[in-house]
Motif scaffolding. Structure first.
Motif, PDB file in Angstrom:
ATOM      1  N   ARG A 530       0.862  -1.179   0.000  1.00 42.83           N
ATOM      2  CA  ARG A 530       0.000   0.000   0.000  1.00 42.83           C
ATOM      3  C   ARG A 530       0.893   1.222   0.000  1.00 42.83           C
ATOM      4  O   ARG A 530       2.100   1.124   0.258  1.00 42.83           O
ATOM      5  N   LEU A 531       0.315   2.362  -0.271  1.00 43.02           N
ATOM      6  CA  LEU A 531       1.087   3.606  -0.217  1.00 43.02           C
ATOM      7  C   LEU A 531       1.584   3.819   1.197  1.00 43.02           C
ATOM      8  O   LEU A 531       0.850   3.676   2.159  1.00 43.02           O
ATOM      9  N   GLY A 532       2.832   4.158   1.358  1.00 44.12           N
ATOM     10  CA  GLY A 532       3.409   4.405   2.676  1.00 44.12           C
ATOM     11  C   GLY A 532       4.236   3.238   3.150  1.00 44.12           C
ATOM     12  O   GLY A 532       5.438   3.353   3.308  1.00 44.12           O
ATOM     13  N   GLU A 533       3.641   2.063   3.373  1.00 45.22           N
ATOM     14  CA  GLU A 533       4.380   0.885   3.827  1.00 45.22           C
ATOM     15  C   GLU A 533       3.568  -0.370   3.540  1.00 45.22           C
ATOM     16  O   GLU A 533       2.346  -0.302   3.409  1.00 45.22           O
ATOM     17  N   PRO A 534       4.255  -1.523   3.417  1.00 43.39           N
ATOM     18  CA  PRO A 534       3.514  -2.762   3.156  1.00 43.39           C
ATOM     19  C   PRO A 534       2.692  -3.175   4.373  1.00 43.39           C
ATOM     20  O   PRO A 534       3.031  -2.851   5.505  1.00 43.39           O
ATOM     21  N   ALA A 535       1.616  -3.910   4.102  1.00 43.79           N
ATOM     22  CA  ALA A 535       0.764  -4.388   5.178  1.00 43.79           C
ATOM     23  C   ALA A 535       1.338  -5.664   5.775  1.00 43.79           C
ATOM     24  O   ALA A 535       2.120  -6.374   5.141  1.00 43.79           O
ATOM     25  N   TRP A 536       0.965  -5.935   6.998  1.00 40.97           N
ATOM     26  CA  TRP A 536       1.362  -7.177   7.653  1.00 40.97           C
ATOM     27  C   TRP A 536       0.430  -8.312   7.237  1.00 40.97           C
ATOM     28  O   TRP A 536      -0.777  -8.125   7.140  1.00 40.97           O
ATOM     29  N   SER A 537       1.008  -9.505   7.010  1.00 38.11           N
ATOM     30  CA  SER A 537       0.219 -10.732   6.902  1.00 38.11           C
ATOM     31  C   SER A 537       0.446 -11.529   8.177  1.00 38.11           C
ATOM     32  O   SER A 537       1.537 -11.488   8.753  1.00 38.11           O
ATOM     33  N   HIS A 546       2.623 -26.553  22.961  1.00 34.66           N
ATOM     34  CA  HIS A 546       2.744 -25.092  22.994  1.00 34.66           C
ATOM     35  C   HIS A 546       1.437 -24.453  22.554  1.00 34.66           C
ATOM     36  O   HIS A 546       0.720 -24.989  21.697  1.00 34.66           O
ATOM     37  N   ASP A 547       1.149 -23.291  23.128  1.00 34.90           N
ATOM     38  CA  ASP A 547      -0.001 -22.519  22.672  1.00 34.90           C
ATOM     39  C   ASP A 547       0.270 -21.989  21.269  1.00 34.90           C
ATOM     40  O   ASP A 547       1.423 -21.794  20.876  1.00 34.90           O
ATOM     41  N   PRO A 548      -0.773 -21.742  20.483  1.00 32.37           N
ATOM     42  CA  PRO A 548      -0.584 -21.148  19.156  1.00 32.37           C
ATOM     43  C   PRO A 548       0.136 -19.803  19.247  1.00 32.37           C
ATOM     44  O   PRO A 548       0.021 -19.084  20.231  1.00 32.37           O
ATOM     45  N   VAL A 549       0.894 -19.525  18.214  1.00 31.27           N
ATOM     46  CA  VAL A 549       1.668 -18.284  18.150  1.00 31.27           C
ATOM     47  C   VAL A 549       1.336 -17.572  16.850  1.00 31.27           C
ATOM     48  O   VAL A 549       1.233 -18.198  15.793  1.00 31.27           O
ATOM     49  N   GLU A 550       1.180 -16.260  16.930  1.00 28.31           N
ATOM     50  CA  GLU A 550       0.975 -15.467  15.717  1.00 28.31           C
ATOM     51  C   GLU A 550       2.328 -14.971  15.215  1.00 28.31           C
ATOM     52  O   GLU A 550       3.142 -14.445  15.977  1.00 28.31           O
ATOM     53  N   ILE A 551       2.565 -15.148  13.916  1.00 24.26           N
ATOM     54  CA  ILE A 551       3.776 -14.658  13.270  1.00 24.26           C
ATOM     55  C   ILE A 551       3.349 -13.627  12.222  1.00 24.26           C
ATOM     56  O   ILE A 551       2.602 -13.947  11.302  1.00 24.26           O
ATOM     57  N   ARG A 552       3.816 -12.405  12.374  1.00 21.38           N
ATOM     58  CA  ARG A 552       3.483 -11.342  11.420  1.00 21.38           C
ATOM     59  C   ARG A 552       4.644 -11.164  10.449  1.00 21.38           C
ATOM     60  O   ARG A 552       5.806 -11.096  10.861  1.00 21.38           O
ATOM     61  N   VAL A 553       4.327 -11.120   9.156  1.00 22.79           N
ATOM     62  CA  VAL A 553       5.363 -10.994   8.131  1.00 22.79           C
ATOM     63  C   VAL A 553       4.975  -9.912   7.134  1.00 22.79           C
ATOM     64  O   VAL A 553       3.782  -9.682   6.867  1.00 22.79           O
ATOM     65  N   ALA A 557      10.665 -12.222   0.507  1.00 26.96           N
ATOM     66  CA  ALA A 557      11.280 -13.340   1.223  1.00 26.96           C
ATOM     67  C   ALA A 557      12.778 -13.159   1.403  1.00 26.96           C
ATOM     68  O   ALA A 557      13.358 -13.643   2.375  1.00 26.96           O
ATOM     69  N   ASP A 558      13.440 -12.459   0.478  1.00 27.13           N
ATOM     70  CA  ASP A 558      14.887 -12.293   0.611  1.00 27.13           C
ATOM     71  C   ASP A 558      15.262 -11.212   1.625  1.00 27.13           C
ATOM     72  O   ASP A 558      16.411 -11.135   2.073  1.00 27.13           O
ATOM     73  N   ARG A 559      14.287 -10.379   2.001  1.00 23.84           N
ATOM     74  CA  ARG A 559      14.526  -9.386   3.055  1.00 23.84           C
ATOM     75  C   ARG A 559      13.167  -8.961   3.604  1.00 23.84           C
ATOM     76  O   ARG A 559      12.525  -8.063   3.082  1.00 23.84           O
ATOM     77  N   ALA A 560      12.749  -9.641   4.668  1.00 22.97           N
ATOM     78  CA  ALA A 560      11.419  -9.417   5.219  1.00 22.97           C
ATOM     79  C   ALA A 560      11.515  -8.940   6.659  1.00 22.97           C
ATOM     80  O   ALA A 560      12.533  -9.129   7.339  1.00 22.97           O
ATOM     81  N   GLU A 561      10.432  -8.325   7.099  1.00 18.96           N
ATOM     82  CA  GLU A 561      10.267  -8.048   8.527  1.00 18.96           C
ATOM     83  C   GLU A 561       9.366  -9.129   9.105  1.00 18.96           C
ATOM     84  O   GLU A 561       8.302  -9.419   8.559  1.00 18.96           O
ATOM     85  N   ALA A 572      14.811 -10.648   8.367  1.00 15.65           N
ATOM     86  CA  ALA A 572      15.288 -11.983   8.005  1.00 15.65           C
ATOM     87  C   ALA A 572      14.987 -12.229   6.541  1.00 15.65           C
ATOM     88  O   ALA A 572      14.074 -11.633   5.965  1.00 15.65           O
ATOM     89  N   GLY A 573      15.755 -13.118   5.953  1.00 17.47           N
ATOM     90  CA  GLY A 573      15.545 -13.476   4.554  1.00 17.47           C
ATOM     91  C   GLY A 573      15.870 -14.922   4.328  1.00 17.47           C
ATOM     92  O   GLY A 573      16.507 -15.577   5.167  1.00 17.47           O
ATOM     93  N   GLY A 574      15.429 -15.435   3.198  1.00 18.49           N
ATOM     94  CA  GLY A 574      15.700 -16.835   2.949  1.00 18.49           C
ATOM     95  C   GLY A 574      15.565 -17.209   1.500  1.00 18.49           C
ATOM     96  O   GLY A 574      15.058 -16.450   0.672  1.00 18.49           O
ATOM     97  N   HIS A 575      16.033 -18.424   1.189  1.00 22.28           N
ATOM     98  CA  HIS A 575      15.920 -18.971  -0.159  1.00 22.28           C
ATOM     99  C   HIS A 575      15.942 -20.489  -0.076  1.00 22.28           C
ATOM    100  O   HIS A 575      16.297 -21.070   0.952  1.00 22.28           O
TER     101      HIS A 575
END
Length: 703
Positions: A530-537, A546-553, A557-561, A572-575
């Motif tokens: 979106r304009l300004g910054e990407p949205a979180w998924s 373990h209790d469920p955990v929410e992971i926001r990304v 993929a090569d350079r993500a928050e 973090a990034g990955g391939h």
């Protein structure tokens, strides 16, 4: 007809068989010459899994054809693929396949086998099977049936070796003792005592009883498990040796009266009275002023025990030794077969024990062992089990989705391949990793490294626990006893779900979402744009325990928050790399083995594995109910053995409700709270899955 793999399929004498590398449509002739050659043309291996693969390896090296048998559950198993010929025995239950004496003998006759190797487990210590082979004109690669019969009865075995001058554990060993006899014997010996089935071994039916009030339930449970495992509920009772160490001697005896030993193995690291780490030589008998004399005495006692029953073949005489009095040792039992831990002896002596078994069975004289045998170095073996140490070592199951075994570092005896289905039908042992070094320290270090490289995804195993155990200071120092694992279990079991694994799950999700060839259009960003910054998924995952955990990304993929729970986002990034997931985070690069089935992602690194299931998190009400009444679930896949309560019964917290049995192991499931049993969902004999609902308990306050 011909299969896609090039092997031939057909039927003979009512058996389905698979044949590799032959041009005939029928098995070899079953006609037999009374003059048997010095060695055999073909041997049927009456077993499965890693031991069948291991025996086949030696037979092939000796130029002997290997014939496998299999149940429906093992139709595509590794031991079937690697044999020259394979014969179907029957359905998955062992009693209808691997334990069915007539079918195994018929399979050997139908394929022209000259001899049968039983491996260990199943029919290996079954005197009736040895006799049936002999009567059918087959050579049984093992001791005489009379030796199996004598040593298979712990009471008879103790009396026999005691007469030969071998020291035995104090206790009462009269045949046919009633429950009252056992109670009187226990009171006479003094607690703690050990209840042991007279038949069988492997820790099945064994119970440690520390006080008189524990005895009735222990007798009942021990008898039931002994009857199920061995068809005989006879028990004996022995004094429990304080801080016991389990040391055994490998013996070989030929058919001409010669018997020798090949030194000792230490097997003190156990869980549920079953071994998980074995080594040779014993650290207890190394470096002590009187240890060499004790080693010689123990070796001679083992040879005397073997001669006392006219033994022939490979066998193991097991002794119990107190850590506080290492010069005193007592006979426990003799295993009239090859032992699971035989590779540690092979690696330090250079003697192939399976080859020796075959040569002895063929009538050859012994040419190994004795005073000229020199052991070199130190060997340590780790048993890989399908079990969950965090759940008290209960058996697990599943399909092997990814597999890497560290054959470049250690000897690997394994029955696994990608696609292997691990079920509750058979013993949960999957493989053995065996390291050898010039010193004990070197062997331990090598084995730890090998376990760290191992990858088994799709099935929960004890590999992480084994790594932790081998690094324990007492284990490193050689200060062992059979209770060490139980005392330190909580320290050794890793139940954490590391944040970097959750970050890797977030990276994997981004990689899966990226279009082929990478992102070229900002509107294609998997995290949204979106304009300004990407949205979180948001990715929601849950791991067992373990209790469920929410992971926001967000981002590429090569350079993500990526943010885990309420934590601060990290970059973090990955391939992909040959199917693995390579993740870079904070300057650290980690390579994860990866497998995915539907919404379940398996990640593995450093010998550990995690199954992450995409799910919804628990809401506040669910959290509040955790630990209260409700469904009571099965801790393992298996069969309902006993149902101890009925629908509508008033039950108390801790009251036994159901006994589930799997892989020859019993587990009692109890009521979690005081309340009413509103539903009993299972019946005796029913097959249940891991976490299947067995019963429902409603707490009194909810009625």
């Amino acid at each position: 007809m011909t299969s896609s793999s090039g092997s031939r399929l057909g039927q003979a004498n009512g058996h389905e068989y698979r044949e590799k590398g032959r041009t005939t449509d029928m098995p070899a002739s079953t006609n037999r010459d009374h003059a048997r050659p010095a060695l055999f043309d073909s041997v049927l291996v009456a077993n499965r899994g890693e031991i069948a693969v291991r025996i086949t390896r030696t037979l092939r090296a000796m130029g002997i054809g290997a014939i496998a048998v299999y149940s429906d559950a093992d139709a595509d198993a590794r031991h079937v693929r690697e044999a020259d010929l394979a014969v179907r025995l029957g359905p998955a239950p062992a009693r209808e396949s691997y334990l069915h004496i007539e079918r195994v003998v018929e399979a050997a006759l139908a394929t022209g086998a000259q001899a049968v190797h039983p491996g260990y487990g199943f029919l290996a210590e079954n005197a009736a099977f040895a006799t049936a082979c002999q009567q059918a004109g087959l050579v049984f690669i093992g001791p005489p049936a009379s030796a199996i019969q004598t040593m298979g009865d712990k009471i008879g075995a103790k009396l026999t070796v005691q007469a030969a001058g071998v020291p035995v554990v104090p206790g009462r060993t009269q045949p046919g003792m009633s429950d009252q006899d056992i109670r009187e014997a226990a009171a006479e010996i003094g607690f703690p005592v050990l209840l042991k089935p007279s038949a069988g071994g492997g820790g099945k039916g064994m119970r440690l009883v520390r006080a008189a009030d524990e005895l009735p339930a222990a007798i009942e449970s021990a008898r039931r498990e002994a009857a199920a495992a061995f068809g005989d509920d006879t028990l004996l009772v022995e004094r429990f040796v304080h801080r016991p160490r389990h040391i055994e001697i490998q013996v070989l005896a030929d058919q001409h009266g010669t018997a020798v030993h090949l030194g000792e193995r230490e097997c003190s690291l156990q869980r549920r009275h079953q071994k998980i780490i074995e080594e040779a030589p014993s650290p207890l008998l190394s470096g002590r002023g009187t240890s060499e004399l004790t080693r010689q005495r123990m070796g001679q006692a083992a040879v005397d025990a073997a001669k006392a029953v006219g033994y022939a073949g490979a066998g193991t005489v097991e002794f119990i030794v107190s850590s506080d009095a290492p010069d005193d040792f007592y006979f426990m039992e003799m295993n009239t077969r090859l032992q699971v831990e035989h590779p540690v002896t092979e690696l330090i002596t250079g003697v192939d024990l399976v080859e020796q078994q075959v040569r002895i069975a063929a009538g050859e004289r012994l040419t190994v062992g004795g005073s000229e045998l020199t052991a070199r170095g130190h060997a340590v073996e780790a048993r890989i089990y399908a079990e969950d140490p965090a759940r008290g070592f209960l058996p697990t199951g599943g399909r092997v989705l990814a597999l890497r075994e560290p054959e470049d570092l250690v000897r690997v005896d394994s029955g696994l391949t990608v696609g292997t289905v691990v079920s509750s039908d058979y013993d949960p042992m999957l493989a053995k990793y065996v390291a050898v070094g010039r010193t004990r320290e070197e062997a331990l270090r090598t084995l730890r490294a090998a376990l760290g490289r191992a990858v088994v995804l799709g099935v929960t195993t004890n590999i992480p626990f084994l790594r932790a155990l081998l690094a324990d200071p007492d284990v490193v120092a050689g200060d062992l006893d059979t209770g060490l694992v139980e005392r330190k279990q909580d320290q050794l079991v890793g139940t954490d779900l590391p944040e970097d694994v959750l970050v890797a799950a977030g990276v994997e999700k981004l990689l899966l979402a990226e279009p082929a060839g990478g992102v070229t259009d900002p509107w294609e960003l998997p995290g949204g744009w979106r304009l300004g910054e990407p949205a979180w998924s948001v990715l929601r995952v849950e791991a067992a325990g373990h209790d469920p955990v929410e992971i926001r990304v967000r981002g590429r993929a090569d350079r993500a928050e990526i943010a885990v729970g309420d934590g601060t986002p990290t970059v973090a990034g990955g391939h992909w790399a040959d199917g693995d997931l390579v993740v870079t985070q904070g300057g650290r690069v980690r390579r994860y083995a990866r497998a995915r089935v539907g919404n379940v992602l398996w990640l593995g690194v450093d010998g550990r594995g995690w199954a992450l299931t995409e799910s919804e998190p628990l809401d506040a009400a669910a959290h509040e109910q955790a630990g209260l009444g409700g469904p009571v679930t099965s801790p393992m896949p298996g069969t309902v053995l006993v149902v101890r309560a009925s629908q509508g019964d008033e039950v108390s917290a801790g009251q036994p409700l159901v006994v589930v049995e799997a892989m020859k192991m019993e587990h009692t499931v109890s009521a979690p709270v005081d309340g009413v049993l509103s539903e009993m969902c299972v019946r005796v004999g029913q097959q249940v899955a891991l976490d299947e609902v067995l019963a429902v308990v409603v707490p009194h306050e909810e009625r």
